[in-house]
Design an enzyme around this catalytic site. Sequence first.
Site, short mmCIF file in Angstrom:
data_model
loop_
_atom_site.label_atom_id
_atom_site.label_comp_id
_atom_site.label_asym_id
_atom_site.label_seq_id
_atom_site.Cartn_x
_atom_site.Cartn_y
_atom_site.Cartn_z
N HIS A 316 0.96 -1.18 0.03
CA HIS A 316 -0.01 0.09 0.08
C HIS A 316 1.05 1.36 0.18
O HIS A 316 2.29 1.27 0.54
CB HIS A 316 -0.95 -0.12 1.24
CG HIS A 316 -2.28 1.00 1.05
ND1 HIS A 316 -1.89 2.51 1.40
CD2 HIS A 316 -3.11 0.84 0.71
CE1 HIS A 316 -3.13 3.08 1.15
NE2 HIS A 316 -3.75 1.88 0.75
N ASP A 373 -7.81 -4.10 -0.93
CA ASP A 373 -8.25 -4.75 -2.25
C ASP A 373 -8.24 -6.01 -2.59
O ASP A 373 -9.22 -6.70 -3.24
CB ASP A 373 -7.50 -3.70 -3.27
CG ASP A 373 -7.54 -2.30 -3.30
OD1 ASP A 373 -8.61 -1.72 -3.31
OD2 ASP A 373 -6.70 -1.63 -3.18
#
Length: 427
Positions: A316, A373
């Site tokens: 991330h 995600d």
Amino acid sequence: MAKESMTCIDNRTGKRYEYPILKATRGPDTVDLRSFYKDTGLFTFDPGFTSTASCESKITFIDGGKGELRYRGIPIEELAENRRYLEVCFLLLEGRLPDKKEAEAFDLEIRHRAYVHEGLRNLIESFPGNAHPMAILSSAVSALASFYYEHLDLNDPHEYHEMASRIIAKIPTLAAFAYRHSLGIPFIYPDIDRSFTENFLYMMRAYPHGRMKITPEGEQQISQVEIDALDTIFTLHADHEQNASTTTVRGVASTGAHPYVAISAGISALWGRAHGGANESVIAQLEMIGDVKNVPEFIARAKDKNDPFRLMGFGHRVYKNFDPRARVLKKLQDQLREELHLDAKLLEIAHEIEQIALHDDYFVSRNLYPNIDFYSGVILYALKIPRTMFTPIFVIGRTVGWIAQWIEFRQDPTSKIARPRQLYTGA
């Protein structure tokens, strides 16, 4: 006692410039460089704004090093496990959690505002049948500005509340309509007897006259497990500080544009696969891998610096530790695996990749943990949500964050039109 300021020295001239340091309640303090260009004749250079605070905010706080996310000071884990999505919406908009009476009133208001103007049906039906729901959703939200033009000029808290409640309520309806249009099947109107999250699933799945699918075992109702899982996903997506789409919303807000136009711009920004479209890409990659036996090959490719292949849903931009939202979803995924008896091939592939990534030193040493995600894509797949609807579901959850950020920008007397500068290197 040291001064709360920073001194910059131009080594070409020896000139010194002093800038105040603004204190943060959490996270890094900030150097106030608003007069830097006026003082020095120089710009700062920060592609991607990785070291630039573009605004002051009281809505969401992230500490990427610690893996921490808070809405209005409350840890995301506490909200995701103990509160419904609409309670979180109230928190982001009002700055506090609702009491029981306020929560009930807000829930009822959202149910009754979920209906959309019939003119929007004509707009949606004018799109090609193969149009992506995100394209339809962005256009329909922009069109809302013409149906509720009075929201361009807001003067009191009641008007802000009405504007925000209206867009939060209507986004799920528009998203469901966009999906059903892609299938060429009749639209299903909201049912005010159903809660926010259940209503969205109902509008996607129901047959005309409010009936659900009939199986040999009877009518296939929406389960509480499914409602709770999707409600949690909405909560985890509700806001995420100054990300690309939120920055887009604030940038459009700075021009004085209608709030729903700003939200439409945010939807378009979110569509990119580097942002909200990433969970679609996770499932596409799992389909490409095809079988558990192929996982080692793709793991090896991910480790090969000469191979352009990258695992989707890992690492991330902000979190240098585990994404706290991913922790919540991993727990939820394991729960769904037991309660819904999940054993589909894609879920087996995802589980194998997850186990390798969580224990392989290559991934752990680089902080390449599964992110939101990865888990949200897998969970939405398990809930039988079509892949094209993954990003619209992100939109449904994020709308409250965007509109809270829009309101905060609008009410900040120091806000200015967004106008970044450049390092010009052309002829």
